[in-house]
Design a protein around this motif. Structure first.
Motif, PDB file in Angstrom:
ATOM      1  N   LEU A 151       0.845  -1.234  -0.082  1.00 14.82           N
ATOM      2  CA  LEU A 151      -0.042  -0.092  -0.060  1.00 14.82           C
ATOM      3  C   LEU A 151       0.750   1.330  -0.087  1.00 14.82           C
ATOM      4  O   LEU A 151       2.058   1.305   0.446  1.00 14.82           O
ATOM      5  N   LYS A 152       0.365   2.267  -0.532  1.00 15.19           N
ATOM      6  CA  LYS A 152       1.059   3.652  -0.362  1.00 15.19           C
ATOM      7  C   LYS A 152       0.636   4.416   0.788  1.00 15.19           C
ATOM      8  O   LYS A 152      -0.449   4.051   1.468  1.00 15.19           O
ATOM      9  N   VAL A 153       1.621   5.145   1.234  1.00 17.80           N
ATOM     10  CA  VAL A 153       1.357   5.831   2.431  1.00 17.80           C
ATOM     11  C   VAL A 153       1.555   7.487   2.056  1.00 17.80           C
ATOM     12  O   VAL A 153       2.389   7.878   1.795  1.00 17.80           O
ATOM     13  N   ILE A 154       0.236   8.119   2.543  1.00 17.25           N
ATOM     14  CA  ILE A 154       0.487   9.744   2.286  1.00 17.25           C
ATOM     15  C   ILE A 154       0.043  10.183   3.658  1.00 17.25           C
ATOM     16  O   ILE A 154      -0.636   9.840   4.341  1.00 17.25           O
ATOM     17  N   GLY A 174       6.862   8.473   4.719  1.00 22.69           N
ATOM     18  CA  GLY A 174       5.796   7.858   3.739  1.00 22.69           C
ATOM     19  C   GLY A 174       6.209   8.366   2.357  1.00 22.69           C
ATOM     20  O   GLY A 174       7.227   8.715   1.831  1.00 22.69           O
ATOM     21  N   ASP A 175       5.231   8.037   1.291  1.00 25.24           N
ATOM     22  CA  ASP A 175       5.789   8.249  -0.085  1.00 25.24           C
ATOM     23  C   ASP A 175       5.697   9.891  -0.363  1.00 25.24           C
ATOM     24  O   ASP A 175       6.360  10.300  -1.187  1.00 25.24           O
ATOM     25  N   ILE A 176       4.428  10.387   0.246  1.00 26.06           N
ATOM     26  CA  ILE A 176       4.335  11.904  -0.044  1.00 26.06           C
ATOM     27  C   ILE A 176       3.811  12.505   1.476  1.00 26.06           C
ATOM     28  O   ILE A 176       2.807  11.602   2.184  1.00 26.06           O
ATOM     29  N   SER A 177       4.213  13.491   2.077  1.00 26.77           N
ATOM     30  CA  SER A 177       3.597  14.191   3.122  1.00 26.77           C
ATOM     31  C   SER A 177       3.193  15.310   2.556  1.00 26.77           C
ATOM     32  O   SER A 177       3.450  16.083   1.845  1.00 26.77           O
ATOM     33  N   ALA A 178       1.897  15.733   2.949  1.00 21.76           N
ATOM     34  CA  ALA A 178       1.238  16.947   2.780  1.00 21.76           C
ATOM     35  C   ALA A 178       0.989  17.718   3.983  1.00 21.76           C
ATOM     36  O   ALA A 178       0.525  17.576   5.035  1.00 21.76           O
ATOM     37  N   THR A 179       1.653  19.078   3.688  1.00 21.62           N
ATOM     38  CA  THR A 179       1.490  20.048   5.001  1.00 21.62           C
ATOM     39  C   THR A 179       0.651  21.147   4.646  1.00 21.62           C
ATOM     40  O   THR A 179       0.449  21.579   3.478  1.00 21.62           O
ATOM     41  N   SER A 180       0.308  21.899   5.771  1.00 24.09           N
ATOM     42  CA  SER A 180      -0.456  23.423   5.476  1.00 24.09           C
ATOM     43  C   SER A 180       0.571  24.303   5.881  1.00 24.09           C
ATOM     44  O   SER A 180       1.188  24.318   7.074  1.00 24.09           O
ATOM     45  N   LEU A 181       0.241  25.581   5.130  1.00 24.95           N
ATOM     46  CA  LEU A 181       0.907  26.849   5.487  1.00 24.95           C
ATOM     47  C   LEU A 181      -0.099  27.647   5.867  1.00 24.95           C
ATOM     48  O   LEU A 181      -0.012  28.911   5.533  1.00 24.95           O
ATOM     49  N   HIS A 182      -1.284  27.341   6.427  1.00 27.37           N
ATOM     50  CA  HIS A 182      -2.459  28.245   6.726  1.00 27.37           C
ATOM     51  C   HIS A 182      -2.049  29.112   7.840  1.00 27.37           C
ATOM     52  O   HIS A 182      -1.171  28.988   8.409  1.00 27.37           O
ATOM     53  N   ALA A 183      -2.868  30.150   7.894  1.00 24.18           N
ATOM     54  CA  ALA A 183      -2.767  31.283   8.843  1.00 24.18           C
ATOM     55  C   ALA A 183      -2.373  30.645  10.173  1.00 24.18           C
ATOM     56  O   ALA A 183      -1.853  31.254  11.021  1.00 24.18           O
ATOM     57  N   ALA A 194       2.007  22.444   1.301  1.00 19.63           N
ATOM     58  CA  ALA A 194       3.377  21.760   0.627  1.00 19.63           C
ATOM     59  C   ALA A 194       3.204  20.382   0.357  1.00 19.63           C
ATOM     60  O   ALA A 194       2.630  19.697   1.612  1.00 19.63           O
ATOM     61  N   CYS A 195       3.724  19.818  -0.323  1.00 19.64           N
ATOM     62  CA  CYS A 195       4.077  18.267  -0.614  1.00 19.64           C
ATOM     63  C   CYS A 195       5.461  18.026  -0.551  1.00 19.64           C
ATOM     64  O   CYS A 195       6.135  18.740  -1.375  1.00 19.64           O
ATOM     65  N   ILE A 196       5.605  16.974   0.273  1.00 19.02           N
ATOM     66  CA  ILE A 196       7.211  16.718   0.589  1.00 19.02           C
ATOM     67  C   ILE A 196       7.174  14.973   0.044  1.00 19.02           C
ATOM     68  O   ILE A 196       6.626  14.390   0.328  1.00 19.02           O
ATOM     69  N   SER A 197       8.248  15.093  -0.701  1.00 24.97           N
ATOM     70  CA  SER A 197       8.655  13.459  -1.065  1.00 24.97           C
ATOM     71  C   SER A 197      10.166  13.374  -1.375  1.00 24.97           C
ATOM     72  O   SER A 197      10.845  14.048  -2.347  1.00 24.97           O
ATOM     73  N   VAL A 198      10.675  12.411  -0.862  1.00 23.66           N
ATOM     74  CA  VAL A 198      12.120  12.177  -1.169  1.00 23.66           C
ATOM     75  C   VAL A 198      12.255  11.598  -2.657  1.00 23.66           C
ATOM     76  O   VAL A 198      13.476  11.540  -3.123  1.00 23.66           O
ATOM     77  N   ASP A 199      11.224  11.076  -3.192  1.00 24.75           N
ATOM     78  CA  ASP A 199      11.432  10.392  -4.297  1.00 24.75           C
ATOM     79  C   ASP A 199      11.532  11.570  -5.547  1.00 24.75           C
ATOM     80  O   ASP A 199      10.419  12.372  -5.451  1.00 24.75           O
ATOM     81  N   ASP A 200      12.627  11.655  -6.112  1.00 25.28           N
ATOM     82  CA  ASP A 200      12.704  12.730  -7.314  1.00 25.28           C
ATOM     83  C   ASP A 200      11.624  12.994  -8.057  1.00 25.28           C
ATOM     84  O   ASP A 200      11.084  13.767  -8.647  1.00 25.28           O
ATOM     85  N   LYS A 201      11.205  11.397  -8.825  1.00 27.23           N
ATOM     86  CA  LYS A 201      10.254  11.487  -9.589  1.00 27.23           C
ATOM     87  C   LYS A 201       8.819  11.813  -9.285  1.00 27.23           C
ATOM     88  O   LYS A 201       8.077  12.443 -10.045  1.00 27.23           O
ATOM     89  N   LEU A 202       8.483  11.638  -8.034  1.00 26.16           N
ATOM     90  CA  LEU A 202       7.068  12.122  -7.447  1.00 26.16           C
ATOM     91  C   LEU A 202       7.286  13.620  -7.524  1.00 26.16           C
ATOM     92  O   LEU A 202       6.427  14.281  -7.661  1.00 26.16           O
ATOM     93  N   HIS A 203       8.517  14.104  -6.882  1.00 32.15           N
ATOM     94  CA  HIS A 203       8.688  15.392  -6.688  1.00 32.15           C
ATOM     95  C   HIS A 203       8.412  16.061  -8.116  1.00 32.15           C
ATOM     96  O   HIS A 203       7.549  17.282  -8.058  1.00 32.15           O
ATOM     97  N   GLU A 204       8.890  15.754  -9.062  1.00 27.67           N
ATOM     98  CA  GLU A 204       8.691  16.494 -10.488  1.00 27.67           C
ATOM     99  C   GLU A 204       7.360  16.272 -10.958  1.00 27.67           C
ATOM    100  O   GLU A 204       7.012  17.333 -11.417  1.00 27.67           O
ATOM    101  N   LYS A 205       6.736  14.933 -10.715  1.00 33.81           N
ATOM    102  CA  LYS A 205       5.400  14.912 -11.074  1.00 33.81           C
ATOM    103  C   LYS A 205       4.360  16.090 -10.342  1.00 33.81           C
ATOM    104  O   LYS A 205       3.384  16.460 -10.796  1.00 33.81           O
ATOM    105  N   LEU A 206       4.681  15.952  -8.822  1.00 36.49           N
ATOM    106  CA  LEU A 206       3.846  17.040  -8.090  1.00 36.49           C
ATOM    107  C   LEU A 206       3.944  18.328  -8.489  1.00 36.49           C
ATOM    108  O   LEU A 206       2.987  19.046  -8.711  1.00 36.49           O
TER     109      LEU A 206
END
Ligand code: T4K
Length: 361
Positions: A151-154, A174-183, A194-206
């Motif tokens: 399974l993938k992990v976000i 995880g495969d990708i982390s999704a964070t918030s920069l809300h007020a 922001a999306c954070i992924s150590v995988d360069d291919k996923l990073h470019e795709k994002l």
């Protein structure tokens, strides 16, 4: 005359002139969006500050989750925590996946890793745990389950800027982390994420997904959308980021003070922070009974103090938008948890007043 209201939080803001200086460049260039220089600067500086390899800035934290789901091309059931903000659920639904609610650990308030496997079916495609209030999840246990079942992990890391797991940023888990920069978050761009992924291919795709699915030649090569951050938002983030160390240290001190000052009360307890390192972004108090919470809230409101019931109700109970599945622990805690005011400009005298009000049963 009534005193100024004290809200659950207030944005941490850099001095206005520092923001204005950055805006001058925006005016000169006339570039307001489309991956402008300040968005690139924010991404580079934020990645450095948080010690992560890759980071893609987007328009908000909800869009960050959606971009992550799109990026992994998920179609099916996603197991997530019942104790979260509605955005976790709406993002999953917007991407035509089905949220399956897992109950939580009563101490850490994060997904109960011992309850995940029983929810896995042939339709399960991913796990989406939430680092609740910045408290890191049991990442190793989650990774083990994900590997075993392919399974993938976000991670919904909306609260987790600055949180660490095994000494490293929790955002790289995880495969990708999704964070918030809300007020309301520790570093804010007004609205942002922001999306954070150590995988360069996923990073470019994002990056492509955020920009309608365009590649450099403006061909459409992905199923994307408009998830771009503007230069005006990025400027705010760059200015605010310089104060991040102060903000996080201040939060920790105030958190510790609250906890010490309230620990004598036999009707409240606190979130257990035992794995990794929290960023102390919220100060939740768990009451023994909902009536006691309502009474405390009423007393605070009377003094113009407005804590918030994060998260209430438990998202599996939003019957208008999801299929109900019982999650006893999450439902019970949701009814009894209150986040007290915690922010940079909150004065110690105001915290002492809140403690005093709560201590007078
Ligand atoms: N996943 C999780 C687990 C989340 O918690 C969230 C958002 C997301 C995903 C999605 O991220 P975003 O798409 O939002 O980036 C707030 C925030 O709007 C939301 O970002 C946050 N989580 C959620 C937990 O809380 P409200 O409706 O409680 O916020 P609001 O606007 O009432 O603000 C709370 C208090 O803060 C106000 O009483 C006053 C103060 N405040 C707020 C704003 C916006 C200010 O002083 N200035 C401001 O500009 O949802």
């Amino acid at each position: 005359m009534k005193s100024k209201p004290i809200f659950v939080t207030q944005p941490s803001l850099a001095p206005l002139d520092e923001y204005v200086n950055l805006l001058k460049g925006v005016w000169e260039r006339g570039i307001l969006t489309h991956n402008g220089p300040l968005v690139c600067q924010l991404e580079n500086q934020l990645a450095k500050k948080l010690n992560v390899k890759n980071l893609v800035a987007v328009s908000n934290g909800t869009v960050a989750i959606q971009a992550a789901i799109k990026c992994l091309e998920l179609k099916g059931e996603i197991i997530t925590s019942a104790f979260t903000w509605v955005a976790t659920v709406s993002a999953i639904k917007w991407e035509a996946c089905t949220p399956i609610f897992c109950d939580i650990d009563p101490e850490t308030l994060n997904i109960d890793v011992n309850s995940i496997e029983e929810l896995i079916t042939e339709k399960t495609v991913a796990i989406m745990p939430v680092h609740v209030f910045g408290n890191p999840c049991d990442v190793d246990a989650i990774e083990k389950i994900a590997k075993k079942h392919k399974l993938k992990v976000i991670y919904d890391a909306a609260h987790a800027i600055g949180s660490k797991y095994k000494g490293k940023s929790v955002l790289e888990c995880g495969d990708i982390s999704a964070t918030s920069l809300h007020a309301t978050k520790l570093i804010n761009t007004g609205e942002g994420g922001a999306c954070i992924s150590v995988d360069d291919k996923l990073h470019e795709k994002l990056k492509r997904i955020r920009f309608f699915g365009h590649n450099q030649a403006k061909d459409i090569v992905e199923d994307g959308f408009n998830g771009k951050m503007t230069e005006v938002h990025a400027a705010l983030g760059i200015a605010n980021m310089n104060y991040f160390d102060d903000v996080i240290n201040d939060r920790k001190q105030k958190y510790m003070f609250y906890q010490k000052s309230l620990s004598h009360l036999d009707f409240v307890r606190f979130q257990k922070l035992n794995i990794g390192e929290s960023n102390y972004s919220y100060f939740p108090v768990i009451f023994d009974r909902e009536e006691r919470l309502l009474d405390a809230e009423k007393k605070l409101n009377k003094e113009n103090i407005f804590p918030r019931r994060y998260f209430y109700p438990s998202v599996n109970e939003f019957k208008k938008i999801v299929k109900y599945r019982e999650c006893k622990v999450s439902e019970s805690i949701s009814r009894r948890i209150l986040c007290l005011p915690l922010y940079y400009t909150l004065k110690m005298s105001q915290i002492k007043l809140i403690v005093e009000i709560l201590s007078n049963k």
